[in-house]
Design a protein around this motif. Structure first.
Motif, short mmCIF file in Angstrom:
data_model
loop_
_atom_site.label_atom_id
_atom_site.label_comp_id
_atom_site.label_asym_id
_atom_site.label_seq_id
_atom_site.Cartn_x
_atom_site.Cartn_y
_atom_site.Cartn_z
N LYS A 1 -15.35 -21.08 -27.23
CA LYS A 1 -16.09 -20.27 -26.25
C LYS A 1 -15.25 -19.10 -25.75
N TYR A 2 -13.94 -19.34 -25.59
CA TYR A 2 -13.06 -18.30 -25.07
C TYR A 2 -12.22 -17.63 -26.17
N GLU B 1 -14.90 -26.97 -28.41
CA GLU B 1 -16.01 -26.15 -27.90
C GLU B 1 -15.53 -25.13 -26.88
#
Length: 354
Positions: free
Chosen positions: A298-299, A294
């Motif tokens: 996200k990055y 996750e």
């Protein structure tokens, strides 16, 4: 502004984190350096953006300066490039009483530090890291090196800077891919030592919020690395924790000729895949790899292992400089924020790594 002190048996130096410090870098350096000659080693990208600014700041304080510009990218971290830099420095008539500045990302810092550590048996140098990865990781701890065709950082030494100047404002001109490249190492620190940092990264709404917290992020990562390095300067024990994800990551970088993946991208793949394995065999708490997936997603980082020649990956892992004899040292997680070093036999690579 924040200052961290690195205290080692043979040397002490400061890590100074301050927005827009580059504009006053000449005055800052004059406080710690009494001679006149300074050579700046940088790459063409950084030189185009900030070359005039740093030169003007140094020249205003009366320093005699020379700027040496290399091509950006991992391919420049070589003995050939180092040899060319030696020649330019000797043409500048540099001495052991003069100063070198490493101004750039991890490649520049490692290469310039290696040159400083070896020319004339050691010239003092300063780190001014311009990328997030360099600011939170490679500029701190004294590891300097160049690559060989056989692998990364195989020729190097431990050689600490006189000071590290970190300007978070430099990150605003960083290409987004390389900003997220550095975030992989930030995530690493959260995984191995700081669950609070990991959770905070997960809660940021957008890039603006990330940047507004950047000084604290840099300080947290540098403090973790500082503490570990002070206890294990020469990388024989606890410092290996900083290599979480790197065993696979370095092998992926080498397999693709350092062209397909950045260092951080390869480390992100390494962190996910080694944790996936350790969770499957019951070493790591269930659900840990999902959290890593996750945050990596996200990055904007990859996590799926690319199609590779498996034998070449295993061979690259075997050559890794951190391995000794028939065993490999790998870094695993009990859970987010808690890591440990596990020594495995080379024949068990399948079980733990790929």
């Amino acid at each position: 502004m924040c200052t961290l002190k690195v205290k080692l048996p043979q040397k002490e130096y400061s890590i100074i984190i301050e927005r827009e410090i580059l504009g006053s870098i000449g005055r800052k350096i004059k406080k710690i350096y009494r001679n006149k000659k300074i050579a700046i080693i940088t790459d063409s990208n950084v030189e185009e953006l900030y070359g005039k600014s740093i030169m003007n700041s140094l020249n205003e304080e009366g320093f005699e300066t020379k700027i040496i510009v290399i091509e950006p990218g991992e391919e420049s971290k070589s003995l050939d490039t180092a040899s060319n830099i030696y020649k330019e420095l000797l043409d500048f008539e540099i001495t052991r009483g003069d100063m070198i500045i490493a101004f750039g990302g991890g490649v520049v810092g490692d290469l310039a530090g290696f040159v400083a550590s070896t020319l004339l048996r050691g010239i003092p140098f300063i780190q001014i890291p311009s990328t997030l990865l360099a600011q939170i990781d490679s500029s701190v701890g004294g590891k300097v090196a160049v690559n060989l065709p056989e692998g990364k950082n195989l020729i190097g030494s431990f050689y600490h800077p006189e000071v590290v100047f970190i300007d978070p404002e430099l990150l605003k001109t960083l290409d987004k891919r390389f900003l997220y490249d550095g975030m992989a190492e930030v995530i690493k620190y959260g995984c191995i030592r700081d669950k609070r940092l990991f959770d905070k990264l997960m809660k940021f709404k957008d890039e603006e919020e990330l940047f507004s917290n950047m000084e604290e992020i840099i300080q947290s990562c540098c403090a973790i690395k500082r503490d570990i390095v002070e206890r294990d300067e020469k990388d024989t024990g606890e410092r290996m924790l900083l290599n979480f994800g790197h065993t696979i990551g370095h092998a992926i970088e080498k397999h693709f000729g350092y062209k397909k993946y950045t260092h951080g991208e390869a480390v992100a793949i390494g962190m996910y895949n080694i944790t996936k394995k350790s969770e499957e065999i019951g070493i790591t708490d269930k659900g840990t790899v999902k959290h890593i997936e996750e945050i990596i997603t996200k990055y904007s980082l990859p996590y799926i292992m690319p199609e590779t020649n498996r034998d070449e990956i295993i061979k690259a892992i075997g050559i890794d400089k951190k391995n000794k004899g028939d065993s490999l040292n790998i870094v695993l997680l009990h859970r987010i924020g808690e890591s440990f070093i596990k020594k495995i036999n080379r024949k068990d690579v399948d079980k733990y790594i790929i």
